[in-house]
Design a protein around this motif. Structure first.
Motif, PDB file in Angstrom:
ATOM      1  N   LEU A 191      40.669  14.366  69.951  1.00  0.00           N
ATOM      2  CA  LEU A 191      41.227  15.060  68.802  1.00  0.00           C
ATOM      3  C   LEU A 191      42.566  15.714  69.146  1.00  0.00           C
ATOM      4  CD1 LEU A 191      40.842  15.968  65.870  1.00  0.00           C
ATOM      5  CD2 LEU A 191      39.621  17.978  66.739  1.00  0.00           C
ATOM      6  N   LEU A 192      42.615  16.315  70.363  1.00  0.00           N
ATOM      7  CA  LEU A 192      43.872  16.936  70.794  1.00  0.00           C
ATOM      8  C   LEU A 192      44.970  15.896  70.960  1.00  0.00           C
ATOM      9  CD1 LEU A 192      42.586  19.565  73.401  1.00  0.00           C
ATOM     10  CD2 LEU A 192      43.540  20.011  71.137  1.00  0.00           C
ATOM     11  N   ILE A 193      44.592  14.733  71.542  1.00  0.00           N
ATOM     12  CA  ILE A 193      45.590  13.673  71.737  1.00  0.00           C
ATOM     13  C   ILE A 193      46.106  13.183  70.390  1.00  0.00           C
ATOM     14  CG2 ILE A 193      45.916  11.309  72.559  1.00  0.00           C
ATOM     15  CD1 ILE A 193      43.958  11.951  74.828  1.00  0.00           C
ATOM     16  N   VAL A 194      45.152  12.938  69.453  1.00  0.00           N
ATOM     17  CA  VAL A 194      45.556  12.472  68.116  1.00  0.00           C
ATOM     18  C   VAL A 194      46.410  13.528  67.421  1.00  0.00           C
ATOM     19  CG1 VAL A 194      44.721  11.795  65.841  1.00  0.00           C
ATOM     20  CG2 VAL A 194      43.593  10.923  67.891  1.00  0.00           C
ATOM     21  N   SER A 195      45.975  14.811  67.554  1.00  0.00           N
ATOM     22  CA  SER A 195      46.739  15.895  66.930  1.00  0.00           C
ATOM     23  C   SER A 195      48.129  15.997  67.539  1.00  0.00           C
ATOM     24  CB  SER A 195      45.994  17.220  67.084  1.00  0.00           C
ATOM     25  OG  SER A 195      44.724  17.158  66.458  1.00  0.00           O
TER      26      SER A 195
ATOM     27  N   GLN B 294      49.807  13.566  68.953  1.00  0.00           N
ATOM     28  CA  GLN B 294      50.593  12.442  68.463  1.00  0.00           C
ATOM     29  C   GLN B 294      51.073  12.691  67.024  1.00  0.00           C
ATOM     30  OE1 GLN B 294      47.971   9.116  69.020  1.00  0.00           O
ATOM     31  NE2 GLN B 294      48.665   8.729  71.122  1.00  0.00           N
ATOM     32  N   ASN B 295      50.149  13.214  66.174  1.00  0.00           N
ATOM     33  CA  ASN B 295      50.538  13.520  64.802  1.00  0.00           C
ATOM     34  C   ASN B 295      51.607  14.607  64.758  1.00  0.00           C
ATOM     35  OD1 ASN B 295      48.774  11.654  63.729  1.00  0.00           O
ATOM     36  ND2 ASN B 295      47.099  13.128  63.489  1.00  0.00           N
ATOM     37  N   LEU B 296      51.448  15.609  65.646  1.00  0.00           N
ATOM     38  CA  LEU B 296      52.439  16.681  65.710  1.00  0.00           C
ATOM     39  C   LEU B 296      53.790  16.141  66.141  1.00  0.00           C
ATOM     40  CD1 LEU B 296      53.068  19.695  65.516  1.00  0.00           C
ATOM     41  CD2 LEU B 296      52.359  19.927  67.903  1.00  0.00           C
ATOM     42  N   ASN B 297      53.771  15.259  67.153  1.00  0.00           N
ATOM     43  CA  ASN B 297      55.029  14.643  67.599  1.00  0.00           C
ATOM     44  C   ASN B 297      55.645  13.813  66.484  1.00  0.00           C
ATOM     45  OD1 ASN B 297      54.806  15.786  70.137  1.00  0.00           O
ATOM     46  ND2 ASN B 297      53.780  14.013  71.022  1.00  0.00           N
TER      47      ASN B 297
ATOM     48  N   LEU C  78      55.135  14.201  63.219  1.00  0.00           N
ATOM     49  CA  LEU C  78      55.642  15.117  62.203  1.00  0.00           C
ATOM     50  C   LEU C  78      56.917  15.795  62.668  1.00  0.00           C
ATOM     51  CD1 LEU C  78      52.335  16.790  60.939  1.00  0.00           C
ATOM     52  CD2 LEU C  78      53.755  15.148  59.718  1.00  0.00           C
ATOM     53  N   SER C  79      56.959  16.126  63.968  1.00  0.00           N
ATOM     54  CA  SER C  79      58.151  16.767  64.513  1.00  0.00           C
ATOM     55  C   SER C  79      59.349  15.829  64.419  1.00  0.00           C
ATOM     56  CB  SER C  79      57.916  17.187  65.963  1.00  0.00           C
ATOM     57  OG  SER C  79      59.062  17.769  66.521  1.00  0.00           O
ATOM     58  N   ARG C  80      59.121  14.547  64.772  1.00  0.00           N
ATOM     59  CA  ARG C  80      60.208  13.574  64.673  1.00  0.00           C
ATOM     60  C   ARG C  80      60.641  13.392  63.224  1.00  0.00           C
ATOM     61  NH1 ARG C  80      57.110  10.803  68.647  1.00  0.00           N
ATOM     62  NH2 ARG C  80      56.240   9.436  67.036  1.00  0.00           N
ATOM     63  N   ARG C  81      59.652  13.331  62.312  1.00  0.00           N
ATOM     64  CA  ARG C  81      59.990  13.192  60.896  1.00  0.00           C
ATOM     65  C   ARG C  81      60.744  14.421  60.396  1.00  0.00           C
ATOM     66  NH1 ARG C  81      54.480  10.589  58.188  1.00  0.00           N
ATOM     67  NH2 ARG C  81      54.685   8.511  59.130  1.00  0.00           N
ATOM     68  N   TYR C  82      60.291  15.598  60.832  1.00  0.00           N
ATOM     69  CA  TYR C  82      60.974  16.831  60.422  1.00  0.00           C
ATOM     70  C   TYR C  82      62.405  16.847  60.931  1.00  0.00           C
ATOM     71  CZ  TYR C  82      62.253  21.754  60.316  1.00  0.00           C
ATOM     72  OH  TYR C  82      62.914  22.934  60.128  1.00  0.00           O
ATOM     73  N   LYS C  83      62.560  16.446  62.208  1.00  0.00           N
ATOM     74  CA  LYS C  83      63.917  16.412  62.768  1.00  0.00           C
ATOM     75  C   LYS C  83      64.773  15.393  62.017  1.00  0.00           C
ATOM     76  CE  LYS C  83      62.759  17.991  67.434  1.00  0.00           C
ATOM     77  NZ  LYS C  83      62.693  17.628  68.873  1.00  0.00           N
ATOM     78  N   ALA C  84      64.148  14.254  61.672  1.00  0.00           N
ATOM     79  CA  ALA C  84      64.904  13.231  60.930  1.00  0.00           C
ATOM     80  C   ALA C  84      65.316  13.757  59.556  1.00  0.00           C
ATOM     81  CB  ALA C  84      64.063  11.959  60.786  1.00  0.00           C
ATOM     82  N   VAL C  85      64.361  14.400  58.851  1.00  0.00           N
ATOM     83  CA  VAL C  85      64.677  14.966  57.536  1.00  0.00           C
ATOM     84  C   VAL C  85      65.714  16.071  57.662  1.00  0.00           C
ATOM     85  CG1 VAL C  85      63.729  16.265  55.593  1.00  0.00           C
ATOM     86  CG2 VAL C  85      62.448  14.350  56.547  1.00  0.00           C
TER      87      VAL C  85
END
Length: 465
Positions: A105-109, A111-114, A116-123
């Motif tokens: 769950l931590l690994i998936v979270s 990865q999702n956080l990374n 989302l972080s990349r998407r946030y940085k892109a936006v």
């Protein structure tokens, strides 16, 4: 220990542990195998409704096989141990499963956080690029009026570096007083004129407010440069006004021309056929004045007609630098006589597709106006540059300048401040630039000189198509 026994083929020789009946030796293959091999053996066996671990070994006395020595051990401790081990294995397995699930769950979270972080940085990067590259100046203020954003257009328009103004109070920023006053006002939008580097700009300033996630009130200031738009609007108005005046002039010219020609003919005929008996000198003098005035009015009518029926543009390709050189040679003696300097700076001198004669007329008219503005020595500057497919021609002088209330009128037909001027020169200049798809503007201040700026597409044919 459940039991201990010594058994031969006949039965139990000796035993302990309340043992009375044991499985005969000859009925178990395991016993026979142990006897034949003279080796130790073991098995799980049933004894009195219990399962026991039984170990057995051949018993020899004085080299004579007596039987088997058998011992039975309780399986309860082992079963207890096995049960404890089984429980522990289950508990450990559950804990490992739980830990594994948490780790997954931590690994998936992560990865999702990374992601989302990349998407946030892109936006964020995309939004920042939009803000930085819009054509309007944008200034963002927080709830304390501290500058939090200052885009590239704001830097260019206001001639300030973002690094120097971000994180400072807007009231302390080195902005023109008019902009600061407009920011402090309660109006959401306001049009104002400011002067930056001696250039008058027309700006539209608008404000909008929003609350961030913390509930703080932020302000976004948008500043749009309307200077070029106002110049274009003024040129369109001048063009419409000149068109209307041209049509009026054409109609008036036709109405006046015929009776004027009649008057001229009659005056000439009277001079030839009629001789007064008295005051002949006065008569001929007055007749000459009438003829001259008729001729002057006729010339004015001709200029009316030339303006109302302009010559069509005949574009051709030519080197602009060569044309400027010829104009300089033509004006050089006259400029030298009046101690006026013509400073020519050719940042661009390529090939243009214009009506050469009409553009020459424009440049000569502007240079002549600058020349006429001087009573004695002065300086005229002619600057040629290229920007975005347009040629920018600047004709500037350091003469007496034009009063502010007169500047809007100088392109009007027949408006002139010269004693011998016709008031048609700048109107023709305006018309020629319009027909070439260009824009002409003027900046002037008393005792600071006058600057005409022309922007004309390099290729008239492509622009018109």
């Amino acid at each position: 220990i459940i039991y201990v026994a010594l058994q031969d083929f006949e039965g139990i020789i000796a035993g302990a542990g309340n043992v009375s009946i044991l499985e005969p030796i000859d009925e178990s293959p395991a016993f026979e195998q142990a006897l034949s091999d003279s080796a130790f053996g073991w098995r799980i066996a049933d004894f009195d409704s219990l399962q026991v671990f039984e170990a057995f070994h051949p018993f020899v006395y004085k080299r004579e096989l007596i039987g088997l020595f058998r011992i039975g051990l309780s399986l309860e401790p082992i079963n207890n141990i096995n049960n404890r081990i089984f429980r522990r294995v289950i508990i450990i397995g559950f804990i490992l499963f739980l830990l594994g699930s948490i780790i997954i769950l931590l690994i998936v979270s992560r990865q999702n956080l990374n992601l989302l972080s990349r998407r946030y940085k892109a936006v964020e990067s995309y939004s920042n690029e939009i803000v930085q590259n819009v054509s309007d100046a944008i200034i963002a203020l927080d709830n304390r009026n501290i500058v939090t954003a200052f885009n590239k257009q704001a830097e260019s328009l206001l001639q300030l570096s973002a690094d120097k103004i971000i994180s400072t109070s807007i009231s302390q920023a080195p902005l023109p007083a008019g902009i600061l006053t407009s920011i402090d006002s309660k109006a959401n939008s306001e049009m104002l004129e400011v002067v930056l580097d001696e250039i008058r700009l027309t700006l539209l300033l608008s404000k909008s407010r929003f609350r961030d996630e913390a509930g703080n009130l932020n302000t976004i200031i948008l500043i749009r440069d309307l200077t070029e738009l106002k110049k274009l609007e003024s040129q369109i108005q001048r063009k419409d006004r000149l068109s209307a005046m041209g049509e009026l002039a054409s109609g008036v010219a036709h109405e006046i021309r015929n009776p004027l020609n009649t008057i001229g003919t009659i005056v000439q005929q009277l001079e030839k056929d009629f001789k007064p008996l008295e005051y002949q000198d006065d008569y001929y003098s007055l007749a000459g004045i009438v003829r001259k005035e008729v001729k002057r009015i006729n010339e004015t009518i001709e200029s009316f007609l030339r303006f109302s029926r302009p010559e069509p543009i005949i574009p051709s390709k030519f080197n602009l630098g060569d044309l400027i050189s010829k104009i300089q040679e033509q004006y050089q003696p006259m400029l030298k006589e009046k101690s006026i300097t013509l400073d020519i700076e050719l940042k661009w001198k390529g090939i243009v597709c214009w009506d050469k004669n009409q553009i020459k007329q424009v440049l000569m008219n502007l240079i002549q106006n600058a020349f006429d503005a001087f009573e004695k020595a002065g300086k005229i500057k002619l600057l040629i540059s290229e920007n975005g497919g347009n040629v920018e021609i600047v004709v500037a002088d350091d003469g007496p300048g034009i009063p502010d209330h007169i500047v809007p009128k100088i392109f009007n037909l027949y408006f002139t401040t010269k004693a011998k001027g016709t008031g048609i020169g700048l109107s023709i200049v305006q018309r020629i630039i319009d027909e070439h798809g260009g824009i002409i503007s003027v900046e002037s201040s008393v005792n600071k000189g006058t600057t005409f700026v022309l922007r004309i597409p390099i290729d008239y044919l492509n622009k018109s198509n």
